[in-house]
Motif scaffolding. Sequence first.
Motif, PDB file in Angstrom:
ATOM      1  N   GLY A   1       0.797  -1.221   0.000  1.00 22.32           N
ATOM      2  CA  GLY A   1       0.000   0.000   0.000  1.00 22.32           C
ATOM      3  C   GLY A   1       0.831   1.273   0.000  1.00 22.32           C
ATOM      4  N   GLY A   2       2.141   1.149   0.192  1.00 22.59           N
ATOM      5  CA  GLY A   2       3.028   2.307   0.176  1.00 22.59           C
ATOM      6  C   GLY A   2       3.559   2.718   1.534  1.00 22.59           C
ATOM      7  N   ALA A   3       3.087   2.096   2.601  1.00 25.72           N
ATOM      8  CA  ALA A   3       3.582   2.414   3.947  1.00 25.72           C
ATOM      9  C   ALA A   3       4.972   1.809   4.138  1.00 25.72           C
ATOM     10  CB  ALA A   3       2.627   1.865   5.001  1.00 25.72           C
ATOM     11  N   ILE A   4       5.702   2.294   5.119  1.00 27.72           N
ATOM     12  CA  ILE A   4       7.043   1.793   5.416  1.00 27.72           C
ATOM     13  C   ILE A   4       6.985   0.883   6.641  1.00 27.72           C
ATOM     14  CG2 ILE A   4       9.399   2.438   6.065  1.00 27.72           C
ATOM     15  CD1 ILE A   4       8.680   3.313   3.254  1.00 27.72           C
TER      16      ILE A   4
ATOM     17  N   ALA B   1       9.806  -3.959  15.442  1.00 27.21           N
ATOM     18  CA  ALA B   1       9.438  -3.696  14.050  1.00 27.21           C
ATOM     19  C   ALA B   1       8.048  -3.076  14.064  1.00 27.21           C
ATOM     20  CB  ALA B   1       9.446  -4.987  13.246  1.00 27.21           C
ATOM     21  N   GLU B   2       7.825  -2.125  13.163  1.00 28.63           N
ATOM     22  CA  GLU B   2       6.541  -1.428  13.150  1.00 28.63           C
ATOM     23  C   GLU B   2       6.163  -1.026  11.734  1.00 28.63           C
ATOM     24  OE1 GLU B   2       4.391   2.288  15.425  1.00 28.63           O
ATOM     25  OE2 GLU B   2       6.561   2.230  15.323  1.00 28.63           O
ATOM     26  N   CYS B   3       4.860  -1.119  11.445  1.00 22.09           N
ATOM     27  CA  CYS B   3       4.317  -0.687  10.164  1.00 22.09           C
ATOM     28  C   CYS B   3       3.773   0.735  10.328  1.00 22.09           C
ATOM     29  CB  CYS B   3       3.209  -1.633   9.715  1.00 22.09           C
ATOM     30  SG  CYS B   3       2.420  -1.130   8.161  1.00 22.09           S
ATOM     31  N   SER B   4       4.199   1.640   9.460  1.00 25.33           N
ATOM     32  CA  SER B   4       3.729   3.024   9.564  1.00 25.33           C
ATOM     33  C   SER B   4       2.335   3.199   8.983  1.00 25.33           C
ATOM     34  CB  SER B   4       4.707   3.965   8.856  1.00 25.33           C
ATOM     35  OG  SER B   4       4.712   3.704   7.460  1.00 25.33           O
ATOM     36  N   GLY B   5       1.799   2.178   8.350  1.00 25.96           N
ATOM     37  CA  GLY B   5       0.451   2.277   7.784  1.00 25.96           C
ATOM     38  C   GLY B   5      -0.611   1.791   8.744  1.00 25.96           C
ATOM     39  N   CYS B   6      -0.557   0.510   9.097  1.00 29.18           N
ATOM     40  CA  CYS B   6      -1.607  -0.066   9.949  1.00 29.18           C
ATOM     41  C   CYS B   6      -1.246  -0.042  11.431  1.00 29.18           C
ATOM     42  CB  CYS B   6      -1.912  -1.504   9.515  1.00 29.18           C
ATOM     43  SG  CYS B   6      -0.609  -2.677   9.872  1.00 29.18           S
ATOM     44  N   GLY B   7       0.015   0.228  11.764  1.00 31.95           N
ATOM     45  CA  GLY B   7       0.430   0.323  13.156  1.00 31.95           C
ATOM     46  C   GLY B   7       0.799  -1.001  13.802  1.00 31.95           C
TER      47      GLY B   7
ATOM     48  N   ARG C   1      -1.761  -3.799   3.049  1.00 38.07           N
ATOM     49  CA  ARG C   1      -2.281  -2.905   2.006  1.00 38.07           C
ATOM     50  C   ARG C   1      -2.566  -1.494   2.541  1.00 38.07           C
ATOM     51  NH1 ARG C   1      -0.619  -6.667  -0.691  1.00 38.07           N
ATOM     52  NH2 ARG C   1      -1.884  -8.095  -1.881  1.00 38.07           N
ATOM     53  N   ALA C   2      -2.142  -1.224   3.764  1.00 38.84           N
ATOM     54  CA  ALA C   2      -2.421   0.079   4.373  1.00 38.84           C
ATOM     55  C   ALA C   2      -1.663   1.193   3.665  1.00 38.84           C
ATOM     56  CB  ALA C   2      -2.050   0.059   5.845  1.00 38.84           C
ATOM     57  N   LEU C   3      -2.303   2.342   3.575  1.00 32.80           N
ATOM     58  CA  LEU C   3      -1.661   3.527   3.024  1.00 32.80           C
ATOM     59  C   LEU C   3      -0.836   4.193   4.120  1.00 32.80           C
ATOM     60  CD1 LEU C   3      -4.668   4.981   1.049  1.00 32.80           C
ATOM     61  CD2 LEU C   3      -2.706   3.748   0.119  1.00 32.80           C
ATOM     62  N   PRO C   4       0.201   4.935   3.744  1.00 35.07           N
ATOM     63  CA  PRO C   4       0.988   5.639   4.761  1.00 35.07           C
ATOM     64  C   PRO C   4       0.141   6.655   5.503  1.00 35.07           C
ATOM     65  CG  PRO C   4       2.047   5.765   2.600  1.00 35.07           C
ATOM     66  CD  PRO C   4       0.709   5.154   2.397  1.00 35.07           C
ATOM     67  N   ARG C   5       0.349   6.772   6.807  1.00 36.99           N
ATOM     68  CA  ARG C   5      -0.353   7.788   7.595  1.00 36.99           C
ATOM     69  C   ARG C   5       0.342   9.115   7.405  1.00 36.99           C
ATOM     70  NH1 ARG C   5      -0.767   5.101  13.451  1.00 36.99           N
ATOM     71  NH2 ARG C   5      -0.577   2.995  12.680  1.00 36.99           N
ATOM     72  N   SER C   6      -0.415  10.192   7.452  1.00 36.00           N
ATOM     73  CA  SER C   6       0.186  11.524   7.298  1.00 36.00           C
ATOM     74  C   SER C   6       0.601  12.079   8.618  1.00 36.00           C
ATOM     75  CB  SER C   6      -0.770  12.519   6.695  1.00 36.00           C
ATOM     76  OG  SER C   6      -1.691  11.998   5.846  1.00 36.00           O
TER      77      SER C   6
END
Length: 59
Positions: free
Chosen positions: A15-18, A26-32, A54-59
């Motif tokens: 989805g483009g998140a890091i 370890a952490e996903c910047s999209g879904c947390g 598939r989470a989009l990056p959070r702003s």
Amino acid sequence: MSGFFNAPTRYRSEGGAIVTADILHAECSGCGATNYRDSSERLKWAKKHAQTCRALPRS
């Protein structure tokens, strides 16, 4: 290759998140989603999570 690393490892999710894996967690910047297992498990988790999240990056 050493089992210990100093620099964070980053993967880009579908989805483009890091997804970042460092010394402590370890952490996903999209879904947390997070992972606090040992370093080898964190790296495997981060790579697998980046392939499936598939989470989009959070702003």
